[in-house]
Design a protein around this motif. Structure first.
Motif, PDB file in Angstrom:
ATOM      1  N   MET A   1      -4.535  34.492 -39.383  1.00 46.02           N
ATOM      2  CA  MET A   1      -4.440  35.537 -38.727  1.00 46.02           C
ATOM      3  C   MET A   1      -3.716  35.229 -37.564  1.00 46.02           C
ATOM      4  O   MET A   1      -3.806  34.039 -36.912  1.00 46.02           O
ATOM      5  CB  MET A   1      -6.088  35.533 -38.310  1.00 46.02           C
ATOM      6  CG  MET A   1      -6.243  36.719 -37.226  1.00 46.02           C
ATOM      7  SD  MET A   1      -7.832  37.241 -36.731  1.00 46.02           S
ATOM      8  CE  MET A   1      -7.690  38.566 -35.855  1.00 46.02           C
ATOM      9  N   ALA A   2      -2.668  36.145 -37.196  1.00 46.25           N
ATOM     10  CA  ALA A   2      -1.740  35.954 -36.060  1.00 46.25           C
ATOM     11  C   ALA A   2      -2.535  35.709 -34.788  1.00 46.25           C
ATOM     12  O   ALA A   2      -3.577  36.147 -34.303  1.00 46.25           O
ATOM     13  CB  ALA A   2      -0.911  37.080 -36.042  1.00 46.25           C
ATOM     14  N   LYS A   3      -2.088  34.743 -33.934  1.00 45.25           N
ATOM     15  CA  LYS A   3      -2.773  34.675 -32.560  1.00 45.25           C
ATOM     16  C   LYS A   3      -2.224  35.761 -31.596  1.00 45.25           C
ATOM     17  O   LYS A   3      -1.251  36.276 -31.798  1.00 45.25           O
ATOM     18  CB  LYS A   3      -2.195  33.257 -31.946  1.00 45.25           C
ATOM     19  CG  LYS A   3      -2.750  32.105 -32.710  1.00 45.25           C
ATOM     20  CD  LYS A   3      -2.535  30.786 -31.660  1.00 45.25           C
ATOM     21  CE  LYS A   3      -3.403  29.649 -32.260  1.00 45.25           C
ATOM     22  NZ  LYS A   3      -3.430  28.511 -31.497  1.00 45.25           N
ATOM     23  N   LYS A   4      -3.205  36.281 -30.836  1.00 45.40           N
ATOM     24  CA  LYS A   4      -2.837  37.286 -29.665  1.00 45.40           C
ATOM     25  C   LYS A   4      -2.603  36.670 -28.547  1.00 45.40           C
ATOM     26  O   LYS A   4      -3.546  35.708 -28.010  1.00 45.40           O
ATOM     27  CB  LYS A   4      -3.927  38.182 -29.688  1.00 45.40           C
ATOM     28  CG  LYS A   4      -4.180  39.088 -30.915  1.00 45.40           C
ATOM     29  CD  LYS A   4      -5.506  39.953 -30.568  1.00 45.40           C
ATOM     30  CE  LYS A   4      -5.364  40.791 -29.575  1.00 45.40           C
ATOM     31  NZ  LYS A   4      -6.424  41.887 -29.451  1.00 45.40           N
ATOM     32  N   ILE A   5      -1.448  36.652 -28.073  1.00 44.50           N
ATOM     33  CA  ILE A   5      -0.718  36.123 -26.687  1.00 44.50           C
ATOM     34  C   ILE A   5      -0.272  37.087 -25.852  1.00 44.50           C
ATOM     35  O   ILE A   5       0.511  37.769 -26.168  1.00 44.50           O
ATOM     36  CB  ILE A   5       0.044  34.902 -27.255  1.00 44.50           C
ATOM     37  CG1 ILE A   5      -0.748  33.889 -27.869  1.00 44.50           C
ATOM     38  CG2 ILE A   5       0.439  34.257 -25.980  1.00 44.50           C
ATOM     39  CD1 ILE A   5       0.133  32.871 -28.466  1.00 44.50           C
ATOM     40  N   ALA A   6      -0.566  37.243 -24.570  1.00 36.73           N
ATOM     41  CA  ALA A   6      -0.103  38.018 -23.423  1.00 36.73           C
ATOM     42  C   ALA A   6       0.811  36.812 -22.663  1.00 36.73           C
ATOM     43  O   ALA A   6       0.410  35.835 -22.469  1.00 36.73           O
ATOM     44  CB  ALA A   6      -1.440  38.620 -22.896  1.00 36.73           C
ATOM     45  N   VAL A   7       1.962  37.657 -22.194  1.00 33.29           N
ATOM     46  CA  VAL A   7       2.938  37.140 -21.261  1.00 33.29           C
ATOM     47  C   VAL A   7       3.079  37.993 -20.230  1.00 33.29           C
ATOM     48  O   VAL A   7       3.395  38.905 -20.219  1.00 33.29           O
ATOM     49  CB  VAL A   7       4.181  36.535 -21.912  1.00 33.29           C
ATOM     50  CG1 VAL A   7       5.418  35.878 -21.018  1.00 33.29           C
ATOM     51  CG2 VAL A   7       3.872  35.844 -23.433  1.00 33.29           C
ATOM     52  N   ILE A   8       2.739  37.283 -19.150  1.00 30.27           N
ATOM     53  CA  ILE A   8       2.775  37.928 -17.923  1.00 30.27           C
ATOM     54  C   ILE A   8       4.032  37.460 -16.898  1.00 30.27           C
ATOM     55  O   ILE A   8       4.049  36.344 -16.782  1.00 30.27           O
ATOM     56  CB  ILE A   8       1.476  37.742 -16.810  1.00 30.27           C
ATOM     57  CG1 ILE A   8       0.314  38.314 -17.790  1.00 30.27           C
ATOM     58  CG2 ILE A   8       1.557  38.513 -15.636  1.00 30.27           C
ATOM     59  CD1 ILE A   8      -1.069  37.930 -16.996  1.00 30.27           C
ATOM     60  N   GLY A   9       5.070  38.457 -16.597  1.00 29.28           N
ATOM     61  CA  GLY A   9       6.265  38.018 -15.868  1.00 29.28           C
ATOM     62  C   GLY A   9       7.264  37.906 -16.792  1.00 29.28           C
ATOM     63  O   GLY A   9       7.474  37.360 -17.513  1.00 29.28           O
ATOM     64  N   MET A  10       8.248  39.200 -16.866  1.00 31.73           N
ATOM     65  CA  MET A  10       9.347  39.199 -17.662  1.00 31.73           C
ATOM     66  C   MET A  10      10.688  38.894 -17.048  1.00 31.73           C
ATOM     67  O   MET A  10      11.466  39.606 -17.106  1.00 31.73           O
ATOM     68  CB  MET A  10       9.340  40.589 -18.268  1.00 31.73           C
ATOM     69  CG  MET A  10       8.287  40.917 -19.323  1.00 31.73           C
ATOM     70  SD  MET A  10       8.418  39.758 -20.890  1.00 31.73           S
ATOM     71  CE  MET A  10       7.282  38.376 -20.487  1.00 31.73           C
ATOM     72  N   GLY A  11      10.647  37.730 -16.327  1.00 35.95           N
ATOM     73  CA  GLY A  11      11.690  37.067 -15.963  1.00 35.95           C
ATOM     74  C   GLY A  11      12.625  36.436 -17.396  1.00 35.95           C
ATOM     75  O   GLY A  11      12.055  36.456 -18.449  1.00 35.95           O
ATOM     76  N   GLN A  12      13.683  35.746 -17.162  1.00 36.68           N
ATOM     77  CA  GLN A  12      14.115  35.095 -18.140  1.00 36.68           C
ATOM     78  C   GLN A  12      13.200  33.994 -19.044  1.00 36.68           C
ATOM     79  O   GLN A  12      13.278  34.140 -20.090  1.00 36.68           O
ATOM     80  CB  GLN A  12      15.607  34.408 -17.848  1.00 36.68           C
ATOM     81  CG  GLN A  12      16.739  35.114 -17.391  1.00 36.68           C
ATOM     82  CD  GLN A  12      17.803  34.294 -16.999  1.00 36.68           C
ATOM     83  OE1 GLN A  12      17.844  33.127 -16.852  1.00 36.68           O
ATOM     84  NE2 GLN A  12      19.127  34.879 -16.926  1.00 36.68           N
ATOM     85  N   PHE A  13      12.343  33.276 -18.579  1.00 41.70           N
ATOM     86  CA  PHE A  13      11.505  32.451 -18.941  1.00 41.70           C
ATOM     87  C   PHE A  13      10.331  33.120 -19.688  1.00 41.70           C
ATOM     88  O   PHE A  13      10.285  32.795 -20.710  1.00 41.70           O
ATOM     89  CB  PHE A  13      10.849  31.656 -17.647  1.00 41.70           C
ATOM     90  CG  PHE A  13       9.940  30.591 -18.194  1.00 41.70           C
ATOM     91  CD1 PHE A  13      10.233  29.646 -19.179  1.00 41.70           C
ATOM     92  CD2 PHE A  13       8.636  30.599 -17.557  1.00 41.70           C
ATOM     93  CE1 PHE A  13       9.338  28.499 -19.693  1.00 41.70           C
ATOM     94  CE2 PHE A  13       7.966  29.305 -18.125  1.00 41.70           C
ATOM     95  CZ  PHE A  13       8.090  28.580 -18.922  1.00 41.70           C
ATOM     96  N   GLY A  14       9.810  34.166 -19.013  1.00 40.64           N
ATOM     97  CA  GLY A  14       8.736  34.881 -19.607  1.00 40.64           C
ATOM     98  C   GLY A  14       9.282  35.534 -20.886  1.00 40.64           C
ATOM     99  O   GLY A  14       8.814  35.721 -22.172  1.00 40.64           O
ATOM    100  N   MET A  15      10.418  36.275 -20.867  1.00 39.43           N
ATOM    101  CA  MET A  15      11.236  36.775 -21.899  1.00 39.43           C
ATOM    102  C   MET A  15      11.590  35.853 -23.169  1.00 39.43           C
ATOM    103  O   MET A  15      11.036  36.228 -24.343  1.00 39.43           O
ATOM    104  CB  MET A  15      12.460  37.429 -21.477  1.00 39.43           C
ATOM    105  CG  MET A  15      12.279  38.908 -20.815  1.00 39.43           C
ATOM    106  SD  MET A  15      14.119  39.786 -20.501  1.00 39.43           S
ATOM    107  CE  MET A  15      13.557  41.156 -20.024  1.00 39.43           C
TER     108      MET A  15
END
Length: 230
Positions: free
Chosen positions: A1-15
């Motif tokens: 089962m695929a992991k569900k992950i959220a990323v907050i902040g879409m600068g270059q690092f977050g992207m």
């Protein structure tokens, strides 16, 4: 089962984190206050939401407490990062990774109970400094007790010799994890050289020019190996 992950902040690092997770099969949600950035990321991940990541009710409505992990990658506004991280802890997120820019931010995050702290600027800076001081070092991972895993360009005096002859363990107290070797491939009508893992090296494996050696041992012994064989 695929992991569900959220990323907050879409600068270059977050992207970069979000895109890599998505390529590896994770179910990824990205969050940022800027709608233009969210629109840009919408086709690259499973969910892209323009919202305030410090709003507890909105985070809960998006199901964030049920995610396997949340990465707080906000870079410019530490107060926003801190507030977001605190809210995530309050709503019971299982695993939180937060970005720290510098020692002071790291100390604050540790004080509020964040266990996994990312410091990309420090890590890049250390890698650049190491490579400037010793060009043979390609990359490295520091481990406790002065140990490391280090990728180094094969120094001149080991080229053309077998691993048995070099005797890494006996002479330098080092273990060879594997090697990387250049392979010519055709791409877009051009011949380019790509580095590929050699596999599991044997005693009769011969070191070639431009091979990289991935070594495990104490840092001082890796540096001694490079110096002796230059």
């Amino acid at each position: 089962m695929a992991k569900k992950i959220a990323v907050i902040g879409m600068g270059q690092f977050g992207m970069a984190i979000a895109k890599t997770l998505s390529r590896k099969g994770a179910e990824v949600m990205v969050i940022d206050r800027k709608e233009a950035i969210i629109e840009e990321m919408a086709d690259r991940v499973d969910m892209a939401v323009a919202m305030d990541a410090t709003d507890k009710k909105t985070l809960i409505s998006q199901g964030i407490p049920d995610f396997d992990a949340v990465v707080v990658a906000i870079g410019e506004d530490f107060e926003q990062l801190l507030l977001s991280t605190t809210v995530l802890m309050d709503i019971g997120v299982k695993r939180i990774m937060a970005r720290a820019r510098g020692k002071n931010q790291r100390v604050i995050l540790e004080k509020i109970g964040v266990k996994e702290i990312l410091s990309p600027e420090d890590e890049v800076g250390m890698n650049v400094a190491e490579r400037l001081i010793n060009p043979s070092i390609v990359s490295f991972l520091n481990l406790p007790d002065e140990f490391c895993i280090m990728e180094v360009t094969a120094p001149p005096d080991v080229i053309g010799r077998s691993l048995a002859d070099i005797a890494l363990r006996r002479r330098y107290d080092l273990n060879l994890v594997t090697m990387k070797r250049g392979k010519e491939v055709e791409k877009d009508g051009e011949t380019i050289t790509e580095q590929h893992i050699y596999g599991i090296p044997r005693g009769d494996s011969i070191i070639r020019e431009n091979d990289s050696l991935i070594l495990f041992g104490k840092r001082v012994n890796v540096e001694r190996f490079i110096e002796i064989n230059q």
